[in-house]
Scaffold this motif. Sequence first.
Motif, mmCIF file in Angstrom:
data_model
loop_
_atom_site.group_PDB
_atom_site.id
_atom_site.type_symbol
_atom_site.label_atom_id
_atom_site.label_comp_id
_atom_site.label_asym_id
_atom_site.label_seq_id
_atom_site.Cartn_x
_atom_site.Cartn_y
_atom_site.Cartn_z
ATOM 1 N N TYR A 249 0.832 -1.208 0.000
ATOM 2 C CA TYR A 249 0.000 0.000 0.000
ATOM 3 C C TYR A 249 0.867 1.258 0.000
ATOM 4 O O TYR A 249 0.553 2.236 -0.697
ATOM 5 C CB TYR A 249 -0.945 -0.012 1.207
ATOM 6 N N MET A 250 1.964 1.239 0.739
ATOM 7 C CA MET A 250 2.840 2.413 0.773
ATOM 8 C C MET A 250 3.507 2.639 -0.576
ATOM 9 O O MET A 250 3.682 3.778 -1.010
ATOM 10 C CB MET A 250 3.886 2.276 1.878
ATOM 11 N N TRP A 251 3.893 1.582 -1.273
ATOM 12 C CA TRP A 251 4.451 1.720 -2.620
ATOM 13 C C TRP A 251 3.406 2.310 -3.557
ATOM 14 O O TRP A 251 3.703 3.162 -4.398
ATOM 15 C CB TRP A 251 4.954 0.379 -3.143
ATOM 16 N N PHE A 252 2.167 1.868 -3.416
ATOM 17 C CA PHE A 252 1.062 2.390 -4.207
ATOM 18 C C PHE A 252 0.895 3.888 -3.951
ATOM 19 O O PHE A 252 0.782 4.678 -4.890
ATOM 20 C CB PHE A 252 -0.221 1.626 -3.852
ATOM 21 N N CYS A 253 0.911 4.272 -2.674
ATOM 22 C CA CYS A 253 0.739 5.685 -2.317
ATOM 23 C C CYS A 253 1.877 6.545 -2.872
ATOM 24 O O CYS A 253 1.639 7.658 -3.348
ATOM 25 C CB CYS A 253 0.651 5.844 -0.802
ATOM 26 N N LYS A 254 3.105 6.039 -2.793
ATOM 27 C CA LYS A 254 4.244 6.791 -3.317
ATOM 28 C C LYS A 254 4.066 7.082 -4.801
ATOM 29 O O LYS A 254 4.408 8.161 -5.274
ATOM 30 C CB LYS A 254 5.551 6.017 -3.106
ATOM 31 N N GLU A 255 3.546 6.111 -5.537
ATOM 32 C CA GLU A 255 3.379 6.283 -6.980
ATOM 33 C C GLU A 255 2.172 7.146 -7.329
ATOM 34 O O GLU A 255 2.223 7.942 -8.260
ATOM 35 C CB GLU A 255 3.251 4.922 -7.656
ATOM 36 N N MET A 256 1.092 7.022 -6.582
ATOM 37 C CA MET A 256 -0.165 7.673 -6.945
ATOM 38 C C MET A 256 -0.376 9.043 -6.308
ATOM 39 O O MET A 256 -1.221 9.809 -6.776
ATOM 40 C CB MET A 256 -1.346 6.763 -6.559
ATOM 41 N N PHE B 6 2.688 -3.749 -6.946
ATOM 42 C CA PHE B 6 3.076 -3.163 -5.670
ATOM 43 C C PHE B 6 3.449 -4.230 -4.642
ATOM 44 O O PHE B 6 4.336 -4.012 -3.818
ATOM 45 C CB PHE B 6 1.963 -2.240 -5.160
ATOM 46 N N HIS B 7 2.802 -5.377 -4.723
ATOM 47 C CA HIS B 7 3.185 -6.492 -3.855
ATOM 48 C C HIS B 7 4.587 -6.986 -4.213
ATOM 49 O O HIS B 7 5.375 -7.339 -3.332
ATOM 50 C CB HIS B 7 2.175 -7.637 -3.941
ATOM 51 N N ASP C 75 7.790 -7.044 -1.752
ATOM 52 C CA ASP C 75 8.595 -8.255 -1.537
ATOM 53 C C ASP C 75 10.077 -7.973 -1.771
ATOM 54 O O ASP C 75 10.934 -8.420 -1.004
ATOM 55 C CB ASP C 75 8.127 -9.391 -2.440
ATOM 56 N N GLU C 76 10.378 -7.224 -2.835
ATOM 57 C CA GLU C 76 11.771 -6.868 -3.116
ATOM 58 C C GLU C 76 12.353 -6.004 -1.999
ATOM 59 O O GLU C 76 13.510 -6.178 -1.610
ATOM 60 C CB GLU C 76 11.872 -6.134 -4.454
ATOM 61 N N ASP C 77 11.538 -5.086 -1.476
ATOM 62 C CA ASP C 77 12.005 -4.226 -0.401
ATOM 63 C C ASP C 77 12.232 -5.031 0.875
ATOM 64 O O ASP C 77 13.173 -4.774 1.626
ATOM 65 C CB ASP C 77 11.004 -3.092 -0.160
ATOM 66 N N LYS C 78 11.381 -6.014 1.115
ATOM 67 C CA LYS C 78 11.553 -6.868 2.289
ATOM 68 C C LYS C 78 12.836 -7.685 2.183
ATOM 69 O O LYS C 78 13.564 -7.844 3.167
ATOM 70 C CB LYS C 78 10.348 -7.788 2.455
#
Length: 95
Positions: free
Chosen positions: A28-35, A70-71, A75-78
Amino acid sequence: MPRAAKEPIASKKKAKDPNAPKKPCGAYMWFCKEMREAVKADNPGASVTDIGRRLGELWKEANEEEKRKFHKLADEDKERYNRENARYTMRAKAQ
């Protein structure tokens, strides 16, 4: 009778090490950063709360195909965090 000066309360929190790796972001945070910028452009007078609410609505409306990207980023960030944290803990144990 004057009140006695209160002693500062000792912090129970452990101080964060500035060298520790940054925690991973969720999908969700990756989504927010992009949108976020697009939502702000569509709603120029919107408050931070309104933008956050709109982002939440967009996330709920998105289908699994749209969320998959975004998932994957999450996963890559984790994985990045796990690598950096392993390296960090090895250094900490060595000291």
